[in-house]
Design an enzyme around this catalytic site. Structure first.
Site, mmCIF file in Angstrom:
data_model
loop_
_atom_site.group_PDB
_atom_site.id
_atom_site.type_symbol
_atom_site.label_atom_id
_atom_site.label_comp_id
_atom_site.label_asym_id
_atom_site.label_seq_id
_atom_site.Cartn_x
_atom_site.Cartn_y
_atom_site.Cartn_z
ATOM 1 N N ASP A 1 0.812 -1.223 0.000
ATOM 2 C CA ASP A 1 0.000 0.000 0.000
ATOM 3 C C ASP A 1 0.843 1.271 0.000
ATOM 4 O O ASP A 1 0.446 2.306 0.549
ATOM 5 C CB ASP A 1 -0.972 0.013 1.196
ATOM 6 N N LYS B 1 1.777 2.015 -5.193
ATOM 7 C CA LYS B 1 2.300 1.457 -6.448
ATOM 8 C C LYS B 1 1.348 1.758 -7.608
ATOM 9 O O LYS B 1 1.783 2.078 -8.708
ATOM 10 C CB LYS B 1 2.477 -0.072 -6.311
#
Ligand code: GDP
Ligand code: IMO
Ligand code: MG
Length: 436
Positions: free
Chosen positions: A13, A16
């Site tokens: 998280d 990306k």
């Protein structure tokens, strides 16, 4: 440069999806190489938020090829829902699925829950998406691949064996009753197969042709370095190789073809799931970062655990991924704090550790040593957007000092700095596909 890997450097998280979406504007092809519907990648484009679990993050552009590589595990129901929801937004993704990718089946979900419960304190707090059991079958050569799913006779035979085996395990080992019959699963998955068939093509050949034409290829990591099955914090990790090496095996691209490996770094630490997290904050500062950043899991909605940035993790990440550049995210979220801290090393029974230990039991005993930095001003939504336009020098000097310290400590240059969730909320110091 034509082949670029984007990996998470921390516990997932990091942002990306946003970074891949940004680079995808310059790429010809985006490939997801690992994981399955456990991933949740957020893209904010033209004021609209998209959450992709399966779909590669190039899906919002027309004319890009999006590939689900052989290293992924596919939940057909979830993938079809994503395709349908994109279609409702007027987007028909140009998607190609590897026939070598594995299929997540109903018994994998049941086993994911049952195994977690059995593990007790060793449970990783999985997303319950059947990931571990599906990759276990792959490694045991018991798995059902997409190519098997499309071959009705073969699928029936394999399902028959697996249904017997898994029903007995579910009953015998876990004292549960597996309610779905072989017939029910067959009919449901035959329907999925029909809908997925047009997307299934020889991705290895297609990628090979793109490589020989020097097409720009983006390899999108899911999960992150600390969740890698080999290099992550075992057993509090996922079940695939999420690091840059996994980009090769999960797509069919050899290591010598890769030009850049960009590591996405959230400027603090966040984690969903269990296991030791040395810099975790249990105080008002942690809560304020979680609230300000809306730090709740994209896939499960769980509150994310928050901590200070951890340099031993990043040093380790730089090595195991061979990072060539850093993509920072959430500089805006960390703003407005009076002071911020960075863990420079761990104190392990009086010894200084500068990188990540192999055993989670050792990590539990590691005490973070911090360097304190002055915080930086919150510029507000419009202020951060203005900074994204004006460039690096317009960032508060304290924020620049913070980022420069990290880049120097891990010895990797900064490529991008995220100052907001939208595609354009970023300061780009180096573009990977253009020579900027
Ligand atoms: P991923 O799994 O690495 O793709 O990350 P997620 O999408 O699960 O979580 C990252 C969250 O941070 C999402 O809500 C993004 O929209 C958001 N995000 C990414 N970069 C930034 C940034 O620079 N600033 C802010 N405020 N949010 C960001
Ligand atoms: P993205 O790609 C954050 C975590 C789970 C759990 C462990 C194993 O969005 O960064 P699994 O369901 O894979 O068997 O769970 O890994 N996890 C993630 N945490 N982001 C993810 O993906 C994750 N995918 C898995 O919380 O601790
Ligand atoms: Mg995510």
């Amino acid at each position: 440069m034509s082949v670029v890997v984007v990996v998470g450097t921390q516990w997932g998280d990091e942002g990306k999806g946003k970074v891949v979406d940004y680079y995808a504007s310059q790429a010809d092809m985006v490939i997801r190489y690992c994981g399955g519907a456990n991933a949740g990648h957020t893209i904010v484009s033209q004021g609209k938020k998209y959450k992709f679990h399966h779909m590669p993050s190039g899906a919002l552009y027309s004319g890009k090829t999006n590939i689900m590589g052989n290293g992924t595990v596919i939940d057909p129901k979830k993938l079809l829902e994503e395709i349908d929801s994109l279609k409702q937004s007027g987007i028909t993704p140009n998607l190609i699925i590897s026939p070598r990718a594995h299929v997540v089946l109903p018994y994998h979900f049941v086993l994911d829950g049952a195994e977690e419960e059995k593990k007790g304190a060793m449970a990783a707090g999985t997303t319950k998406r059947g990931i571990g059991p599906c990759y276990s079958d792959k490694a045991a050569r018991f798995g059902i691949r997409i190519s098997d799913l499309l071959n009705s006779k073969l699928f029936k035979e394999k399902l028959h064996t697996m249904h017997q085996v898994k029903s007995r395990i579910i009953e015998g080992a876990y004292g549960m009753h597996f309610t779905q019959t072989e017939e029910q699963i067959f009919l449901q998955y035959a329907e999925y197969a029909k809908r997925l068939a047009p997307f299934v093509k020889d991705t290895t050949g297609i990628i090979g042709a793109a490589l020989s034409k020097k097409r720009k290829i983006l390899l999108e990591g899911a999960q992150a370095t600390m969740l890698d099955i080999d290099h992550g914090m075992y057993p509090f990790c996922t079940s695939s190789n999420t690091t840059a090496g996994g980009a090769c095996t999960g797509s069919g691209i050899g290591p010598t073809a890769i030009n850049e490996v960009v590591g996405v770094v959230k400027v603090y630490t966040s984690r969903v799931g269990s296991g030791p997290l040395p810099t975790e904050l249990f105080d008002a500062v942690g809560n304020s970062i979680r609230d300000k950043g809306g730090e709740y899991g994209t896939t499960t909605g769980r509150p994310r655990r928050i901590g200070w940035l951890d340099i031993p993790t990043l040093r380790y990440s730089a090595q195991v991924n061979g990072l060539t550049g850093l993509a920072f995210t959430r500089l805006d979220t960390l703003s407005g704090q009076k002071k911020v801290k960075i863990c420079t090393h761990y104190d392990f029974d009086g010894e200084k550790l500068f990188t990540f230990p192999a055993s989670y039991a050792d990590l539990e005993r590691c005490k973070p040593a911090y360097k304190e930095f002055p915080g930086w001003e919150d510029l507000g939504d419009s202020g951060w957007k203005a900074a994204a336009k004006k460039g690096y020098k317009s960032l508060p000097k304290e924020a620049r000092a913070y980022l420069e310290f990290i880049s120097k400590e891990v010895n990797v240059p900064t490529y991008i700095i995220g100052v907001g969730p939208a595609r354009d909320d970023a300061i780009v110091l180096k573009d990977v596909f253009r020579s900027k």
